[in-house]
Design an enzyme around this catalytic site. Structure first.
Site, PDB file in Angstrom:
ATOM      1  N   TYR A 127       0.813  -1.227   0.000  1.00 18.88           N
ATOM      2  CA  TYR A 127       0.000   0.000   0.000  1.00 18.88           C
ATOM      3  C   TYR A 127       0.842   1.271   0.000  1.00 18.88           C
ATOM      4  O   TYR A 127       0.312   2.361   0.149  1.00 18.88           O
ATOM      5  CB  TYR A 127      -0.925   0.014   1.221  1.00 18.88           C
ATOM      6  CG  TYR A 127      -1.990  -1.044   1.134  1.00 18.88           C
ATOM      7  CD1 TYR A 127      -1.646  -2.384   1.296  1.00 18.88           C
ATOM      8  CD2 TYR A 127      -3.315  -0.718   0.884  1.00 18.88           C
ATOM      9  CE1 TYR A 127      -2.597  -3.376   1.201  1.00 18.88           C
ATOM     10  CE2 TYR A 127      -4.275  -1.713   0.794  1.00 18.88           C
ATOM     11  CZ  TYR A 127      -3.909  -3.031   0.958  1.00 18.88           C
ATOM     12  OH  TYR A 127      -4.859  -4.008   0.865  1.00 18.88           O
ATOM     13  N   ASP A 166      -5.749  -7.037   5.184  1.00 21.80           N
ATOM     14  CA  ASP A 166      -6.944  -6.576   4.487  1.00 21.80           C
ATOM     15  C   ASP A 166      -7.833  -7.777   4.147  1.00 21.80           C
ATOM     16  O   ASP A 166      -9.042  -7.799   4.431  1.00 21.80           O
ATOM     17  CB  ASP A 166      -6.491  -5.853   3.200  1.00 21.80           C
ATOM     18  CG  ASP A 166      -7.615  -5.123   2.514  1.00 21.80           C
ATOM     19  OD1 ASP A 166      -8.695  -4.991   3.122  1.00 21.80           O
ATOM     20  OD2 ASP A 166      -7.424  -4.667   1.371  1.00 21.80           O
ATOM     21  N   ASP A 187      -1.626 -18.627   3.197  1.00 24.24           N
ATOM     22  CA  ASP A 187      -2.651 -19.479   2.563  1.00 24.24           C
ATOM     23  C   ASP A 187      -3.131 -20.558   3.539  1.00 24.24           C
ATOM     24  O   ASP A 187      -4.330 -20.824   3.641  1.00 24.24           O
ATOM     25  CB  ASP A 187      -2.145 -20.088   1.246  1.00 24.24           C
ATOM     26  CG  ASP A 187      -0.691 -20.504   1.300  1.00 24.24           C
ATOM     27  OD1 ASP A 187       0.086 -19.884   2.045  1.00 24.24           O
ATOM     28  OD2 ASP A 187      -0.319 -21.464   0.614  1.00 24.24           O
ATOM     29  N   LYS A 193       4.161 -14.780   4.157  1.00 24.72           N
ATOM     30  CA  LYS A 193       4.571 -15.683   3.069  1.00 24.72           C
ATOM     31  C   LYS A 193       6.098 -15.623   2.998  1.00 24.72           C
ATOM     32  O   LYS A 193       6.694 -15.351   1.941  1.00 24.72           O
ATOM     33  CB  LYS A 193       3.915 -15.211   1.752  1.00 24.72           C
ATOM     34  CG  LYS A 193       3.957 -16.198   0.624  1.00 24.72           C
ATOM     35  CD  LYS A 193       2.874 -17.244   0.689  1.00 24.72           C
ATOM     36  CE  LYS A 193       3.042 -18.251  -0.426  1.00 24.72           C
ATOM     37  NZ  LYS A 193       2.091 -19.370  -0.343  1.00 24.72           N
TER      38      LYS A 193
END
Ligand code: ATP
Length: 359
Positions: free
Chosen positions: A124, A248, A224, A191
């Protein structure tokens, strides 16, 4: 003495749900002097800017705001007025409690998570490079030289940036929240196996900070796997701390676990106690002006606000009144009517009145 709080009705369903929440907050008996301010598409058409300086000044002076959702007009020159507000006020943490209340039609009996999302970094930061532009070509050449990887010329690039400082700040915030609220554990989502130098840094710093909070168990999950496990068994998790982008996504996933956007509250926090409270949902333009929007997300954000300004008892009372209304299942908005439940939905203001009667 009354507490000064900035009130931003915003756009779409914002004015309705904010008015409903304001009434409910006032009905707790806590003295609040509301300073009503403009922001979003309405502000842009009335004043030529979606983020008036007076609005920022009001929030800075009072240190706390209750805000509705806002729309960013395409012609305003802003990518997102919400991002701009967070950047101006350095609101580095977003907190989204995801608690399931009895009576809400969801498949889970027990969900009581707090999503702590880093609010200023990651994808962002706005380092965007458009396909074919000169700067993009230069960046491609640089990356190829530095890494030996060939990047196709028809690529657009978005740069993700995560800092040590920002990671430390959000991890510490999450652990302090866990400690203050007597929570069971903190789990970091990332991740790091793929993005070693951004997510990897985030994880390394979170592990280091965890060492300062030995009484709070810490673990981590690849994002994930975290999403899958949240859907399978949300009761396994408590406080989640995440970089901006995953935060988010997981905030909305968390909202889905507890009944959807209509019931999910939140708050954005900066240094020195600065805080803005707002529901997870956006402007929902199709519902605007129809008295159908669910005000529960904003009312629960109001309960968070009350606790934040030191009115814990009133905050608890407001949350308990909302929980009672949801458990009774009579005065609930249409988004909380399960398929096959033919009872008429309550309007935005009826829900607020029902909460007020149970305070
Ligand atoms: P934005 O672009 O501002 O995020 P949006 O319409 O794309 O707006 P949301 O406003 O978050 O996204 O809402 C998505 C959908 O969720 C809405 O169309 C509506 O059906 C539902 N929704 C959101 N908020 C509420 C609410 N308070 N009460 C009932 N339904 C809601």
């Amino acid at each position: 003495m009354a507490h000064g709080v900035t009130l931003i009705p915003g756009d779409g369903i914002g004015p309705e749900v904010i008015e409903a929440a304001r009434r409910a907050i006032d009905a707790t008996g806590v003295g609040i002097e509301w300073d009503r301010r403009d922001m979003g598409a309405g502000a842009f058409s009335r004043r030529g800017t979606p983020l008036p300086a007076e609005t920022l000044a009001s929030i800075r002076a009072r240190g706390v705001a209750l805000k509705g959702p806002v729309e960013t007009p395409v012609t305003s020159g802003y990518r997102s007025v919400n991002l701009e507000l967070r950047k101006h006020l350095k609101l580095f943490a977003c907190v989204r409690p995801c608690k399931r209340y009895p009576g809400v039609p969801v498949v889970y009996d027990h969900v009581d998570l707090v999503v702590v999302r880093e609010n200023l970094e990651d994808m962002y930061t706005g380092y965007e490079f458009e396909m074919g532009m000169e700067a993009t070509k230069e960046l491609i050449t640089f990356i190829q030289g530095a890494t030996g990887h060939r990047i196709r010329e028809d690529s657009g690039l978005s740069i993700k940036s995560i800092t040590e400082d920002g990671s430390e700040r959000i991890a510490r915030f999450a652990f302090e929240l866990a400690r203050a609220q007597g929570r069971r554990s903190v789990t970091a989502g990332h991740k790091a196996n793929i993005m070693k130098f951004s997510d990897g840094l985030f994880l390394e710093v979170a592990r280091r900070v965890a060492g300062d909070f030995p009484e709070i168990p810490f673990d981590d999950r690849i994002i994930d796997a975290l999403c899958m496990q949240l859907v399978q068994a949300p009761e396994r998790f408590d406080v989640l701390v995440l970089p901006n982008f995953y935060g988010d996504v997981v905030s909305e996933l968390g909202a889905a676990l507890i009944g959807g956007l209509g019931v999910a509250p939140g708050g954005h926090f900066g240094a020195g106690g600065l805080a803005i409270f707002e529901a997870t949902h956006g402007t929902a333009p199709r519902l605007a002006g129809t008295n159908q929007a669910n005000p529960v997300g904003v009312i629960l954000s109001g309960a968070m606000l009350l606790r934040h300004i030191g009115e814990e008892e009133a905050g608890d009372r407001l949350e308990a009144a909302v929980a009672q209304v949801l458990a009774e299942g009579v005065h609930v908005a249409g988004d909380l009517r399960a398929a096959g439940d033919d009872r008429p939905p309550a309007g935005t203001f009826q829900v607020a009145e029902a909460v007020i009667e149970r305070l």
